[in-house]
Design a protein around this motif. Structure first.
Motif, PDB file in Angstrom:
ATOM      1  N   GLY A   1     -48.457 -14.267 -35.725  1.00  0.00           N
ATOM      2  CA  GLY A   1     -49.336 -14.725 -35.729  1.00  0.00           C
ATOM      3  C   GLY A   1     -49.527 -15.593 -36.470  1.00  0.00           C
ATOM      4  N   THR A   2     -50.613 -16.418 -35.981  1.00  0.00           N
ATOM      5  CA  THR A   2     -51.222 -17.537 -36.965  1.00  0.00           C
ATOM      6  C   THR A   2     -51.744 -17.698 -38.212  1.00  0.00           C
ATOM      7  OG1 THR A   2     -52.887 -18.279 -36.031  1.00  0.00           O
ATOM      8  CG2 THR A   2     -51.069 -19.024 -35.032  1.00  0.00           C
ATOM      9  N   ARG A   3     -52.642 -18.656 -38.969  1.00  0.00           N
ATOM     10  CA  ARG A   3     -53.099 -18.252 -39.895  1.00  0.00           C
ATOM     11  C   ARG A   3     -54.539 -18.524 -39.556  1.00  0.00           C
ATOM     12  NH1 ARG A   3     -53.230 -23.468 -43.883  1.00  0.00           N
ATOM     13  NH2 ARG A   3     -54.495 -24.349 -42.180  1.00  0.00           N
TER      14      ARG A   3
ATOM     15  N   HIS B   1     -66.970 -19.220 -45.837  1.00  0.00           N
ATOM     16  CA  HIS B   1     -66.849 -20.725 -44.863  1.00  0.00           C
ATOM     17  C   HIS B   1     -65.677 -21.438 -46.016  1.00  0.00           C
ATOM     18  CE1 HIS B   1     -68.288 -24.715 -44.901  1.00  0.00           C
ATOM     19  NE2 HIS B   1     -67.867 -24.446 -43.789  1.00  0.00           N
ATOM     20  N   ASP B   2     -66.176 -21.723 -47.055  1.00  0.00           N
ATOM     21  CA  ASP B   2     -65.929 -22.709 -48.468  1.00  0.00           C
ATOM     22  C   ASP B   2     -64.700 -22.942 -48.247  1.00  0.00           C
ATOM     23  OD1 ASP B   2     -67.936 -24.211 -48.191  1.00  0.00           O
ATOM     24  OD2 ASP B   2     -69.366 -22.701 -50.603  1.00  0.00           O
ATOM     25  N   ALA B   3     -64.331 -21.031 -48.598  1.00  0.00           N
ATOM     26  CA  ALA B   3     -62.651 -21.298 -49.230  1.00  0.00           C
ATOM     27  C   ALA B   3     -61.609 -21.645 -47.821  1.00  0.00           C
ATOM     28  CB  ALA B   3     -62.588 -19.848 -49.511  1.00  0.00           C
ATOM     29  N   LEU B   4     -62.013 -21.477 -46.183  1.00  0.00           N
ATOM     30  CA  LEU B   4     -61.312 -21.904 -45.253  1.00  0.00           C
ATOM     31  C   LEU B   4     -61.746 -23.109 -45.301  1.00  0.00           C
ATOM     32  CD1 LEU B   4     -62.336 -18.970 -42.818  1.00  0.00           C
ATOM     33  CD2 LEU B   4     -60.113 -19.246 -43.508  1.00  0.00           C
ATOM     34  N   ASN B   5     -62.693 -23.372 -45.294  1.00  0.00           N
ATOM     35  CA  ASN B   5     -62.836 -25.430 -45.317  1.00  0.00           C
ATOM     36  C   ASN B   5     -61.973 -26.094 -47.067  1.00  0.00           C
ATOM     37  OD1 ASN B   5     -64.274 -27.147 -43.706  1.00  0.00           O
ATOM     38  ND2 ASN B   5     -65.590 -27.400 -45.941  1.00  0.00           N
ATOM     39  N   ALA B   6     -61.208 -24.976 -47.328  1.00  0.00           N
ATOM     40  CA  ALA B   6     -60.453 -25.883 -48.599  1.00  0.00           C
ATOM     41  C   ALA B   6     -59.637 -26.373 -47.695  1.00  0.00           C
ATOM     42  CB  ALA B   6     -60.472 -25.101 -49.966  1.00  0.00           C
TER      43      ALA B   6
ATOM     44  N   ASP C   1     -58.341 -26.166 -44.014  1.00  0.00           N
ATOM     45  CA  ASP C   1     -58.147 -26.569 -43.132  1.00  0.00           C
ATOM     46  C   ASP C   1     -60.478 -27.156 -43.430  1.00  0.00           C
ATOM     47  OD1 ASP C   1     -58.665 -27.602 -41.066  1.00  0.00           O
ATOM     48  OD2 ASP C   1     -58.084 -25.724 -39.316  1.00  0.00           O
ATOM     49  N   ARG C   2     -59.935 -28.558 -43.466  1.00  0.00           N
ATOM     50  CA  ARG C   2     -61.548 -29.009 -43.715  1.00  0.00           C
ATOM     51  C   ARG C   2     -62.491 -29.694 -42.580  1.00  0.00           C
ATOM     52  NH1 ARG C   2     -63.979 -31.790 -47.977  1.00  0.00           N
ATOM     53  NH2 ARG C   2     -62.173 -29.338 -48.958  1.00  0.00           N
ATOM     54  N   ARG C   3     -63.033 -29.136 -42.181  1.00  0.00           N
ATOM     55  CA  ARG C   3     -63.483 -29.126 -40.403  1.00  0.00           C
ATOM     56  C   ARG C   3     -65.116 -29.761 -40.835  1.00  0.00           C
ATOM     57  NH1 ARG C   3     -61.661 -25.042 -36.279  1.00  0.00           N
ATOM     58  NH2 ARG C   3     -59.367 -25.463 -37.127  1.00  0.00           N
TER      59      ARG C   3
ATOM     60  N   PHE D   1     -66.598 -27.846 -53.117  1.00  0.00           N
ATOM     61  CA  PHE D   1     -65.393 -29.085 -51.930  1.00  0.00           C
ATOM     62  C   PHE D   1     -64.388 -28.663 -52.107  1.00  0.00           C
ATOM     63  CE2 PHE D   1     -69.900 -28.127 -53.398  1.00  0.00           C
ATOM     64  CZ  PHE D   1     -70.689 -28.845 -52.668  1.00  0.00           C
ATOM     65  N   GLY D   2     -63.931 -27.997 -53.383  1.00  0.00           N
ATOM     66  CA  GLY D   2     -61.998 -28.590 -53.576  1.00  0.00           C
ATOM     67  C   GLY D   2     -60.978 -28.580 -52.046  1.00  0.00           C
ATOM     68  N   ARG D   3     -60.158 -28.625 -52.509  1.00  0.00           N
ATOM     69  CA  ARG D   3     -59.065 -28.407 -51.266  1.00  0.00           C
ATOM     70  C   ARG D   3     -57.673 -27.771 -52.069  1.00  0.00           C
ATOM     71  NH1 ARG D   3     -60.172 -34.034 -47.151  1.00  0.00           N
ATOM     72  NH2 ARG D   3     -58.676 -32.216 -45.821  1.00  0.00           N
ATOM     73  N   THR D   4     -57.058 -27.456 -51.048  1.00  0.00           N
ATOM     74  CA  THR D   4     -55.160 -27.044 -51.387  1.00  0.00           C
ATOM     75  C   THR D   4     -54.426 -27.614 -49.885  1.00  0.00           C
ATOM     76  OG1 THR D   4     -54.595 -24.499 -51.655  1.00  0.00           O
ATOM     77  CG2 THR D   4     -55.579 -25.137 -49.973  1.00  0.00           C
TER      78      THR D   4
END
Length: 285
Positions: free
Chosen positions: A35-37, A82-87, A89-91, A98-101
């Motif tokens: 599987g993938t992320r 949405h914000d969690a996933l966007n951190a 894989d920012r799209r 607005f953080g990034r990981t």
């Protein structure tokens, strides 16, 4: 039906619509071999949309949740996911977080924790309501979260995902903390009894003349919006284009509509089985 369609559009802000039938619960196949992320994130979003729907279905004291706060809860839950996933894989633009990981992170754990953080805060308020306390939704949300996390292997990625989800969910709660929605569901209402004035309807009328009771979200138009600057551009025109309700009920258009409601709206009426199905579909939650 148009106003309910508008509410559903608000609920869709952030991610997918939560319309999976409750009789077919989703079982997330997380971290399966090969599987993938993205696979685990997709399954988690679908799972927690369903969990939000099931939590709302338990919010039935003293009556089912009105569609306005229901839509707000869905929008907050989806926005946090949405914000969690966007951190990770920012799209897209963020909404509240607005953080990034970087480094290993479980997207499924992030999604689940973001949704849980929002839903647990909401259901805690319901559990502690001084008039109509209802602990059932909170217990459901907490157990669902614990069961979901148990499907994710322990490790650095899981811990990072939980921390990210807490940050995204917390940011959503902070942003919506003073949005004007508190206490604007079922609200005490007294009609002046004049022609055309709204009167509380059963089962929310407290007297035989339907002058006192509860109204469903009469001030919801003042709640802060999610995406558009405000709701002023979307205000409906006065009923039957008459600013005075007493004049509106004298129009031929009103008379035709009233006759149609009497013809199709009764327990015994001329409506078809399909029309009854449509009515039940649009009947709140």
């Amino acid at each position: 039906m148009s106003w309910k369609r508008s509410i559903l559009l608000v609920a869709a802000v952030g991610a997918t619509a939560c319309s999976v039938p409750t009789e077919q619960p989703i079982t997330p196949e997380l971290h399966r071999e090969g599987g993938t992320r993205r696979d685990s994130a997709r399954e988690a979003v679908l799972y927690w949309n369903q969990a939000a729907t099931d939590a709302v279905a338990r919010m039935t004291i003293p009556a089912p949740l009105p569609p306005t706060p229901e839509a707000l809860f869905y929008a907050m839950t989806n926005g946090a996911m949405h914000d969690a996933l966007n951190a990770i894989d920012r799209r897209y633009a963020g909404y509240a977080y607005f953080g990034r990981t970087t480094g290993p992170v479980s997207a499924a754990a992030a999604v689940a924790t973001a949704a849980h953080t929002v839903l647990f805060a909401i259901t805690t308020g319901i559990a502690n309501d001084p008039v109509f306390p209802n602990p059932a939704p909170q217990a459901f949300v907490q157990q669902t979260y614990l069961d979901f996390l148990a499907t994710i292997p322990e490790g650095e990625a899981k811990s990072a995902g939980v921390a990210l989800g807490q940050a995204a969910g917390g940011a959503m709660l902070a942003k919506r903390a003073n949005d004007g929605s508190a206490g604007l569901g079922l609200t005490p209402y007294t009609s002046d009894g004049l022609p055309g004035a709204y009167r509380p309807t059963p089962p929310f009328a407290f007297d035989p003349d339907h002058l006192t009771g509860l109204a469903d979200s009469p001030l919801w138009g003042s709640v802060r919006t999610f995406v558009i600057p405000n709701a002023r551009s979307f205000r409906a025109a006065p009923p039957y284009r008459r600013a005075d309700p007493a004049r509106a009920v004298l129009t031929q258009h009103y008379a035709r509509d009233l006759a149609e409601i009497r013809r199709l709206g009764g327990a015994v009426s001329e409506r078809t089985a399909e029309q009854s199905d449509i009515a039940f579909f649009w009947m709140e939650n």
